[in-house]
Motif scaffolding. Structure first.
Motif, short mmCIF file in Angstrom:
data_model
loop_
_atom_site.label_atom_id
_atom_site.label_comp_id
_atom_site.label_asym_id
_atom_site.label_seq_id
_atom_site.Cartn_x
_atom_site.Cartn_y
_atom_site.Cartn_z
N MET A 67 -32.35 1.09 9.38
CA MET A 67 -30.95 1.02 8.99
C MET A 67 -30.13 1.89 9.93
SD MET A 67 -29.18 1.91 5.29
CE MET A 67 -29.84 3.59 5.25
N ILE A 68 -29.04 1.34 10.45
CA ILE A 68 -28.14 2.09 11.32
C ILE A 68 -26.82 2.27 10.59
CG2 ILE A 68 -26.97 2.15 13.55
CD1 ILE A 68 -29.13 0.37 14.68
N SER A 69 -26.44 3.51 10.40
CA SER A 69 -25.19 3.81 9.71
C SER A 69 -24.49 4.95 10.44
CB SER A 69 -25.45 4.21 8.26
OG SER A 69 -26.06 5.49 8.20
N ALA A 70 -23.35 5.37 9.90
CA ALA A 70 -22.61 6.48 10.51
C ALA A 70 -23.42 7.77 10.46
CB ALA A 70 -21.27 6.66 9.81
N PHE A 71 -24.45 7.81 9.63
CA PHE A 71 -25.28 9.01 9.52
C PHE A 71 -26.44 9.01 10.50
CE2 PHE A 71 -23.39 8.31 5.31
CZ PHE A 71 -22.72 9.51 5.15
N ARG A 100 -50.92 -2.35 14.75
CA ARG A 100 -50.84 -2.42 13.30
C ARG A 100 -49.43 -2.14 12.84
NH1 ARG A 100 -54.98 0.84 14.43
NH2 ARG A 100 -53.88 2.64 13.57
N LEU A 101 -48.96 -2.92 11.90
CA LEU A 101 -47.59 -2.76 11.42
C LEU A 101 -47.48 -1.57 10.47
CD1 LEU A 101 -46.64 -6.48 10.97
CD2 LEU A 101 -45.34 -4.81 12.27
N GLY A 102 -48.20 -1.58 9.36
CA GLY A 102 -48.12 -0.48 8.42
C GLY A 102 -46.73 -0.36 7.81
N GLY A 103 -46.62 0.18 6.62
CA GLY A 103 -45.33 0.41 6.02
C GLY A 103 -44.67 -0.86 5.49
N ALA A 104 -43.46 -0.69 4.99
CA ALA A 104 -42.74 -1.80 4.36
C ALA A 104 -42.26 -2.81 5.40
CB ALA A 104 -41.55 -1.25 3.58
N LEU A 105 -42.39 -4.07 5.07
CA LEU A 105 -41.81 -5.14 5.87
C LEU A 105 -40.73 -5.81 5.04
CD1 LEU A 105 -45.00 -6.77 7.43
CD2 LEU A 105 -43.44 -5.13 8.47
N LEU A 106 -39.62 -6.14 5.66
CA LEU A 106 -38.49 -6.73 4.95
C LEU A 106 -38.38 -8.21 5.27
CD1 LEU A 106 -35.74 -3.99 5.49
CD2 LEU A 106 -37.47 -4.15 3.69
N ARG A 107 -38.20 -8.98 4.22
CA ARG A 107 -37.94 -10.41 4.38
C ARG A 107 -36.43 -10.60 4.30
NH1 ARG A 107 -40.40 -14.77 6.61
NH2 ARG A 107 -39.63 -16.71 5.70
N VAL A 108 -35.83 -11.06 5.39
CA VAL A 108 -34.37 -11.17 5.48
C VAL A 108 -33.97 -12.64 5.47
CG1 VAL A 108 -32.34 -10.69 6.89
CG2 VAL A 108 -34.20 -9.02 6.77
N THR A 135 -41.26 3.63 4.05
CA THR A 135 -41.77 4.02 2.74
C THR A 135 -40.92 3.42 1.61
OG1 THR A 135 -40.41 6.01 2.58
CG2 THR A 135 -42.51 6.20 3.76
N SER A 136 -41.40 3.61 0.39
CA SER A 136 -40.63 3.15 -0.77
C SER A 136 -39.32 3.91 -0.88
CB SER A 136 -41.46 3.30 -2.04
OG SER A 136 -41.86 4.66 -2.24
N GLU A 137 -39.32 5.20 -0.48
CA GLU A 137 -38.08 5.98 -0.49
C GLU A 137 -37.06 5.42 0.50
OE1 GLU A 137 -41.09 7.24 -0.27
OE2 GLU A 137 -41.32 8.36 -2.15
N ASP A 138 -37.56 4.97 1.67
CA ASP A 138 -36.67 4.36 2.65
C ASP A 138 -36.06 3.07 2.11
OD1 ASP A 138 -37.34 6.35 4.51
OD2 ASP A 138 -39.06 5.19 5.23
N VAL A 139 -36.88 2.28 1.43
CA VAL A 139 -36.39 1.03 0.86
C VAL A 139 -35.32 1.31 -0.20
CG1 VAL A 139 -37.01 -1.01 -0.50
CG2 VAL A 139 -38.53 -0.21 1.32
N ALA A 140 -35.57 2.34 -1.03
CA ALA A 140 -34.59 2.70 -2.05
C ALA A 140 -33.27 3.13 -1.43
CB ALA A 140 -35.16 3.82 -2.93
N ALA A 141 -33.34 3.90 -0.33
CA ALA A 141 -32.12 4.33 0.37
C ALA A 141 -31.38 3.14 0.96
CB ALA A 141 -32.47 5.34 1.46
#
Length: 373
Positions: free
Chosen positions: A301-305, A252-260, A312-318
Motif C-alpha cells: 500500500m502506498i499512501s502519504a505515510f 517462494r511467495l510467502g505471506g498474504a496474497l491479494l485477489r484484486v 501479515t494479517s496486521e498488514d491486511v487489517a491496516a
C-alpha cells in the motif's frame, strides 16, 4: 487519474519520416512508473500520488499542463522537472514502445542475470536505465529528460539541447555479455517539454532512438535474457514488498496474497479537443478496458505515510482500514503470474480504477477495487 492531451514525437533513424501525434495520455502510466521507481529504491516520494493532483492545472483540465512552475525556487523547479521527467519518460517508453523490466543503472557497473554487465567507460553522466525490448529481443538503454524552459520549436521540429546531452550519455557505457563482447542495444532518449499556466504552450514528449552497434542476441537466447531481466526487476522490489524469499531461486511467495477485481469505466477519456479540424476525434494509443480485471498479487500500500507491504494479517487489517478512509492511497501489485518464466505477454489493462501492465506490475486506486485475501 484522467487522460491529458499532449504531443508525442518519435524519431527513429530507420524511419524516413518521423511523426508527431496529438493524443490523450493516461496519467496511470506515469503513476505506475513512479510507484515502480519508488519500490525499486529510487526517489522515495510516496507522496507523488498527491503531487500529480496538486501540480496539475485546474484552469486547463484537458491538456497535460502544470498549474505553475512546480516550485518557487529555481533549485526545486529543476528537481521537480527532472523527477516528473523521469516518471513520464518511463511511462512513454513503456506505453508507446513496449519496453519492460526497467533497472536503474549504478554509477560504475550494473550486473544483470546471464552474465550481462553494464559498465561505465568514460566520465560524465550515464543513462538512467537498462530495460528489455520484447519486440526487438534486445536490451535498451534509456535516458529521461524534463524541461521547463526549453523552446517548443526545438521539440516540435528539431533537436533540443537535452536530447543532444542524452544521446552523448549512451557513449559512456557499454553492455557486455559473459564473454566480454559488446551487445547491440536499442537506445532511447525520452524528453518532456512542460506546459504550465504561466507558460501556456503545447507540451511535447520527444522520443529519439540513436543507433548502436554490437553483437545481436540470437533468437534462441532471447527468452533466457528476457527472463533474466524479469528476475532482476523482481529482486529489486522483493524487499520492499516484504518478501525476501523472492530473491531465492525457488522464488517462494510467502505471506498474504491479494485477489484484486477491477471494473472497466473508460478512465475518464475525453473524446475531443480543439484542433485544426473541430470534428476530429482523437483516441489514445491503448484501448480502455472493456472487461473485468482479476489478478492475484503480492502487494504493498502506498499512501502519504509511505509504503507498507501487505504480508501479515496486521498488514491486511491496516489495508482494509485505509480503504474506509478518504485519504488518497494506491495498491501496488506484482502479479503472481509474472513470476513464471513462461509468462505470456498480454495487452495492458487500463481503466479509471488502475492499470495492469504486461510485465506484471499493476497499480490501483485502493478505494475503487474489490480485494479478497
Amino acid at each position: 487519474m484522467p487522460y491529458r492531451w499532449t504531443n508525442i514525437r518519435t524519431v527513429e533513424p530507420s524511419v524516413p519520416h518521423d511523426n508527431i501525434v496529438h493524443q490523450p495520455f493516461s496519467l496511470w502510466w506515469a503513476a505506475l512508473a513512479a510507484s515502480d521507481e519508488t519500490m525499486q529504491g529510487g526517489p522515495l516520494v510516496p507522496a507523488w500520488l498527491r503531487l500529480f493532483s496538486t501540480h496539475l492545472s485546474t484552469a486547463d483540465q484537458i491538456r497535460l499542463r502544470w498549474g505553475g512552475d512546480l516550485a518557487q525556487s529555481a533549485e526545486l523547479r529543476r528537481a521537480y522537472s527532472a523527477l516528473y521527467g523521469r516518471y513520464f519518460s518511463r511511462a512513454l517508453l513503456a506505453s508507446r514502445l513496449g519496453l519492460t523490466d526497467f533497472v536503474s543503472l549504478r554509477t560504475n557497473k550494473t550486473r544483470l542475470p546471464n552474465g550481462i554487465v553494464v559498465e561505465r567507460t568514460l566520465k560524465g553522466d550515464i543513462p538512467d536505465w537498462i530495460a528489455w525490448n520484447p519486440a526487438e529481443g534486445a536490451y535498451s538503454l534509456c535516458e529521461a529528460k524534463g524541461s521547463l524552459t526549453g523552446r517548443q520549436a526545438d521539440f516540435m521540429t528539431g533537436q533540443p539541447a537535452c536530447i543532444r546531452d542524452g544521446k552523448r550519455q549512451f557513449g559512456r557505457v557499454q553492455v557486455l555479455d559473459r564473454s566480454g563482447r559488446a551487445l547491440a542495444t536499442r537506445n532511447w532518449v525520452a524528453a518532456n517539454l512542460w506546459s504550465t499556466d504561466g507558460r501556456p504552450r503545447e507540451s511535447v514528449s520527444l522520443l529519439w532512438d540513436p543507433p548502436a552497434d554490437g553483437t545481436v542476441i540470437s533468437e534462441g537466447d532471447r527468452q533466457q535474457h528476457a527472463d533474466g531481466m524479469r528476475r532482476r526487476r523482481i529482486a529489486n522490489i522483493a524487499l520492499r514488498l516484504g518478501r525476501p524469499a523472492l530473491l531465492g531461486s525457488a522464488r517462494r511467495l510467502g505471506g498474504a496474497l491479494l485477489r484484486v477485481t477491477a471494473k472497466p469505466d473508460g478512465d475518464g477519456m475525453p473524446t475531443k479537443v480543439s484542433t485544426a479540424n473541430e470534428d476530429e476525434l482523437l483516441r489514445p494509443i491503448e484501448r480502455p478496458a472493456g472487461e473485468l480485471h482479476e489478478g492475484t498479487y503480492a502487494a504493498a500500500m502506498i499512501s502519504a505515510f509511505g509504503i507498507r507491504s501487505v504480508v501479515t494479517s496486521e498488514d491486511v487489517a491496516a489495508l482494509m482500514l485505509a480503504r474506509k478512509s478518504g485519504e488518497p492511497a494506491m495498491l501496488f501489485g506484482l502479479s503472481v503470474d509474472s513470476l513464471r518464466a513462461d509468462q505470456a505477454i498480454r495487452r495492458t489493462w487500463l481503466s479509471g480504477q488502475g492499470i495492469a501492465a504486461p510485465d506484471g506490475l499493476s497499480l490501483f486506486d485502493l478505494h475503487r477495487v474489490e480485494i479478497d485475501v
